[in-house]
Motif scaffolding. Sequence first.
Motif, PDB file in Angstrom:
ATOM      1  N   ARG A  10      -0.368   4.728 -30.734  1.00  0.00           N
ATOM      2  CA  ARG A  10      -0.571   4.126 -29.419  1.00  0.00           C
ATOM      3  C   ARG A  10      -1.755   3.162 -29.423  1.00  0.00           C
ATOM      4  NH1 ARG A  10      -2.055   7.081 -23.687  1.00  0.00           N
ATOM      5  NH2 ARG A  10      -0.889   5.671 -22.333  1.00  0.00           N
ATOM      6  N   TRP A  55       4.635  -8.052 -32.680  1.00  0.00           N
ATOM      7  CA  TRP A  55       5.415  -8.700 -31.618  1.00  0.00           C
ATOM      8  C   TRP A  55       6.391  -9.720 -32.211  1.00  0.00           C
ATOM      9  CZ3 TRP A  55       6.187  -7.496 -26.701  1.00  0.00           C
ATOM     10  CH2 TRP A  55       6.758  -8.448 -25.842  1.00  0.00           C
ATOM     11  N   PHE A  95      -1.245  -6.609 -33.126  1.00  0.00           N
ATOM     12  CA  PHE A  95      -0.209  -6.561 -32.092  1.00  0.00           C
ATOM     13  C   PHE A  95       0.684  -7.800 -32.170  1.00  0.00           C
ATOM     14  CE2 PHE A  95       1.557  -7.688 -28.005  1.00  0.00           C
ATOM     15  CZ  PHE A  95       2.046  -6.484 -27.519  1.00  0.00           C
ATOM     16  N   THR A 115       4.802  -5.064 -23.970  1.00  0.00           N
ATOM     17  CA  THR A 115       4.847  -3.705 -24.498  1.00  0.00           C
ATOM     18  C   THR A 115       5.795  -3.616 -25.686  1.00  0.00           C
ATOM     19  OG1 THR A 115       4.358  -2.711 -22.345  1.00  0.00           O
ATOM     20  CG2 THR A 115       5.400  -1.291 -23.975  1.00  0.00           C
ATOM     21  N   LEU A 116       5.365  -2.890 -26.706  1.00  0.00           N
ATOM     22  CA  LEU A 116       6.181  -2.620 -27.880  1.00  0.00           C
ATOM     23  C   LEU A 116       6.588  -1.154 -27.892  1.00  0.00           C
ATOM     24  CD1 LEU A 116       4.251  -4.577 -30.665  1.00  0.00           C
ATOM     25  CD2 LEU A 116       6.642  -4.946 -30.035  1.00  0.00           C
ATOM     26  N   ILE A 156       6.630   1.777 -35.484  1.00  0.00           N
ATOM     27  CA  ILE A 156       5.412   1.111 -35.039  1.00  0.00           C
ATOM     28  C   ILE A 156       4.219   2.015 -35.300  1.00  0.00           C
ATOM     29  CG2 ILE A 156       6.439  -0.393 -33.292  1.00  0.00           C
ATOM     30  CD1 ILE A 156       5.877   1.649 -31.187  1.00  0.00           C
ATOM     31  N   ILE A 164       1.191  -0.722 -27.159  1.00  0.00           N
ATOM     32  CA  ILE A 164       2.156  -0.184 -28.118  1.00  0.00           C
ATOM     33  C   ILE A 164       2.352   1.273 -27.745  1.00  0.00           C
ATOM     34  CG2 ILE A 164       2.586   0.412 -30.523  1.00  0.00           C
ATOM     35  CD1 ILE A 164       1.018  -2.018 -31.378  1.00  0.00           C
TER      36      ILE A 164
END
Length: 324
Positions: free
Chosen positions: A202, A242, A238, A167-168, A199, A136
């Motif tokens: 990290r 997603w 996650f 990856t977001l 979001i 993220i």
Amino acid sequence: MPTRHDHTHALDEPCPAAQALYADALHDGRVTRSSVASVPCLTDLALLEPDPENREWLLPVSAFDAMTRLLHSHEKHITKRQRSSAKLTEMFTAFMDISAAAGSDDSPITVLEGLGTINTALDLAVSECSHELLTIQPEATSRGARALGEALQRVRPLVERGVRMRTLYQHAAREAPMTLAYLRFVGPQRVEVRTLEEIIERLIIVDREVAFIPAQADRQVALELRHPGLVAYLVGAFEQFWQLATPMEEAAYREADHEGITGVQRSIARLLVEGHLDQNIARRLGMSVRTCRAHIAKLATLLGSSSRTQLGYLIACSGILEET
């Protein structure tokens, strides 16, 4: 006239003066060497090169070609540092054996202080990744050329090993040149990318065995997590994000409504009504403060507002938040 000394700034920082002169160079096909003296970052970025027929002129270079050359240069530098890191690792082997024998490596949570220590631990974990990498990445819009080069160097071996990468990003990353360049280099078939409006901080998860999260807002301290329960919890978080996220090939926001208000402007309107400051709104939506204020000004014009207080009232009365 500003001098080179007056114009000092990092190469990955925006420079309006350089952008304007580069646009002139593209339009005219060349610029005088003297006109570039006040904006040396143009030549530092290899966006201009000497005219072989006249030393008094400089010729524009394709931005993509210039970026590619710089990335290759960064990659060579990174490779050199990696070799140095390998030697350091070799030197520390004896100390690591002693540490392992004493049982000091059994802690499921390791505190990493300093960017050097964090990146070393992260590089080691990623280099051992065998099947899946989940990340993220908030604030992708601030990624510079150096960070892009490091990211490419880090993922290249994973691509060669066929590691699945997801990856977001935030929606704002869809318009970030360096992020788009990274995705072009890596390729959509090698990394799956989705975006969300907002979001969490990290997050990097390697093979569902080790996770890295920041421990301070300035990201100078991070946590390396190897507790199975903690890592499983983060994997679950996650996966939830997603499922809610929008694939890159799909539109992140609806088209502008009949009043001309876009999806991102409705998101800004919602945060304005909640009382957030411009800086907080920009951070939460992953955009610069300047871009955020431009959207706010557009909202004010569309709704006929003459003040910040009136804008909040007009947003609440307009019904546009009911469309989000």
